[in-house]
Design an enzyme around this catalytic site. Structure first.
Site, PDB file in Angstrom:
ATOM      1  N   ARG A  44       0.821  -1.207   0.000  1.00  0.00           N
ATOM      2  CA  ARG A  44       0.000   0.000   0.000  1.00  0.00           C
ATOM      3  C   ARG A  44       0.859   1.263   0.000  1.00  0.00           C
ATOM      4  O   ARG A  44       2.074   1.194   0.123  1.00  0.00           O
ATOM      5  CB  ARG A  44      -0.914   0.009   1.223  1.00  0.00           C
ATOM      6  CG  ARG A  44      -0.151   0.031   2.543  1.00  0.00           C
ATOM      7  CD  ARG A  44      -1.067  -0.194   3.730  1.00  0.00           C
ATOM      8  NE  ARG A  44      -0.321  -0.244   4.971  1.00  0.00           N
ATOM      9  CZ  ARG A  44      -0.134   0.798   5.783  1.00  0.00           C
ATOM     10  NH1 ARG A  44      -0.630   1.979   5.481  1.00  0.00           N
ATOM     11  NH2 ARG A  44       0.552   0.662   6.888  1.00  0.00           N
ATOM     12  N   HIS A  74       9.025 -13.634   4.516  1.00  0.00           N
ATOM     13  CA  HIS A  74       7.870 -13.745   5.399  1.00  0.00           C
ATOM     14  C   HIS A  74       7.991 -12.885   6.645  1.00  0.00           C
ATOM     15  O   HIS A  74       9.080 -12.564   7.100  1.00  0.00           O
ATOM     16  CB  HIS A  74       7.638 -15.202   5.814  1.00  0.00           C
ATOM     17  CG  HIS A  74       8.883 -15.989   6.036  1.00  0.00           C
ATOM     18  ND1 HIS A  74       9.495 -16.681   5.033  1.00  0.00           N
ATOM     19  CD2 HIS A  74       9.632 -16.182   7.124  1.00  0.00           C
ATOM     20  CE1 HIS A  74      10.577 -17.274   5.507  1.00  0.00           C
ATOM     21  NE2 HIS A  74      10.679 -16.976   6.766  1.00  0.00           N
ATOM     22  N   TYR A  77       7.728  -6.086   8.040  1.00  0.00           N
ATOM     23  CA  TYR A  77       7.119  -4.797   7.725  1.00  0.00           C
ATOM     24  C   TYR A  77       8.207  -3.895   7.188  1.00  0.00           C
ATOM     25  O   TYR A  77       9.221  -3.649   7.859  1.00  0.00           O
ATOM     26  CB  TYR A  77       6.485  -4.160   8.965  1.00  0.00           C
ATOM     27  CG  TYR A  77       6.058  -2.735   8.687  1.00  0.00           C
ATOM     28  CD1 TYR A  77       4.956  -2.480   7.880  1.00  0.00           C
ATOM     29  CD2 TYR A  77       6.787  -1.667   9.176  1.00  0.00           C
ATOM     30  CE1 TYR A  77       4.583  -1.177   7.585  1.00  0.00           C
ATOM     31  CE2 TYR A  77       6.422  -0.360   8.891  1.00  0.00           C
ATOM     32  CZ  TYR A  77       5.322  -0.127   8.094  1.00  0.00           C
ATOM     33  OH  TYR A  77       4.963   1.167   7.792  1.00  0.00           O
ATOM     34  N   ASN A  97       9.831   3.001  11.575  1.00  0.00           N
ATOM     35  CA  ASN A  97       9.869   4.280  10.868  1.00  0.00           C
ATOM     36  C   ASN A  97       9.180   5.424  11.599  1.00  0.00           C
ATOM     37  O   ASN A  97       9.248   6.552  11.145  1.00  0.00           O
ATOM     38  CB  ASN A  97       9.255   4.114   9.477  1.00  0.00           C
ATOM     39  CG  ASN A  97       7.826   3.599   9.527  1.00  0.00           C
ATOM     40  OD1 ASN A  97       7.443   2.873  10.442  1.00  0.00           O
ATOM     41  ND2 ASN A  97       7.035   3.951   8.540  1.00  0.00           N
ATOM     42  N   SER A 116      17.460 -12.359  10.277  1.00  0.00           N
ATOM     43  CA  SER A 116      16.107 -12.542  10.806  1.00  0.00           C
ATOM     44  C   SER A 116      15.922 -11.794  12.124  1.00  0.00           C
ATOM     45  O   SER A 116      16.871 -11.610  12.889  1.00  0.00           O
ATOM     46  CB  SER A 116      15.840 -14.027  11.049  1.00  0.00           C
ATOM     47  OG  SER A 116      15.829 -14.714   9.827  1.00  0.00           O
ATOM     48  N   SER A 134      21.330 -11.722  13.008  1.00  0.00           N
ATOM     49  CA  SER A 134      19.981 -12.040  13.471  1.00  0.00           C
ATOM     50  C   SER A 134      19.766 -11.519  14.884  1.00  0.00           C
ATOM     51  O   SER A 134      20.678 -11.539  15.706  1.00  0.00           O
ATOM     52  CB  SER A 134      19.760 -13.550  13.457  1.00  0.00           C
ATOM     53  OG  SER A 134      19.765 -14.025  12.141  1.00  0.00           O
TER      54      SER A 134
END
Length: 175
Positions: A44, A74, A77, A97, A116, A134
């Site tokens: 979006r 996976h 964000y 952010n 990760s 990670s």
């Protein structure tokens, strides 16, 4: 190919050879050729995905430009970010952010490897070819080809778990 349950809203442009897996949500996104997204991806707010980008299940992208061949498999964000080509975004990575007053950008250079469960706290830049370990919370710029490790050292407390269980049981009895 558009699988069942995909929602396509205004401002979506889909390039040739793209595959959108089931139950993804697309609004105001430009997808270059060969892009794959989903299932359950949410794109979006001015997202731009260059050729052969792969965004897997439960990846959300907002106001970000993602370079050619970059992969986020996976549970990530990516908001307000400029991400170069051929970057690996590890599972559970977020670009932090928003500080409560301002939105800031994250920049990731070409060929970087984001481990990760990373939090990239904007404004921050991870240079081309750099790695982040990670479990790191990255709060300072990472120069090109450097490795950033930003996590507390593990400390084990021998025999402490039974004390925690006993404390929890005491609290339950007090109720």
């Amino acid at each position: 190919v558009i699988e069942p349950g995909v929602w396509i809203g205004p401002g979506v442009k889909i390039g040739e050879g793209c595959k959108i897996f089931a139950f993804s949500h697309l609004e105001d996104v430009v997808m270059g050729p060969g892009v794959t997204v989903g299932p359950f991806a949410r794109l979006r707010g001015g997202a731009v995905l260059e050729q052969d980008v792969h965004l897997g299940n439960f990846v959300e992208v907002k106001k970000s430009h993602i370079g050619k061949g970059t992969k986020a498999g996976h549970l990530s964000y990516l908001g307000d970010a400029e991400i170069g080509a051929n970057v690996n975004i590890g599972a559970g990575t977020i670009t932090s952010n928003y500080d409560g007053a301002n939105k800031s950008r994250t920049t990731i250079g070409d060929g970087a490897f984001i481990g990760s469960h990373n939090s990239l706290v904007a404004p921050v830049t991870v240079g081309a070819g750099a790695y982040t370990a990670s479990g790191s919370t990255i709060t300072r710029d990472v120069p090109p080809d450097d490795l950033a490790v930003a996590r507390a050292r593990q400390e084990n407390k021998p025999g402490y778990a039974p004390k925690l269980r006993e404390h929890a049981e005491r609290l339950k009895r007090q109720k």
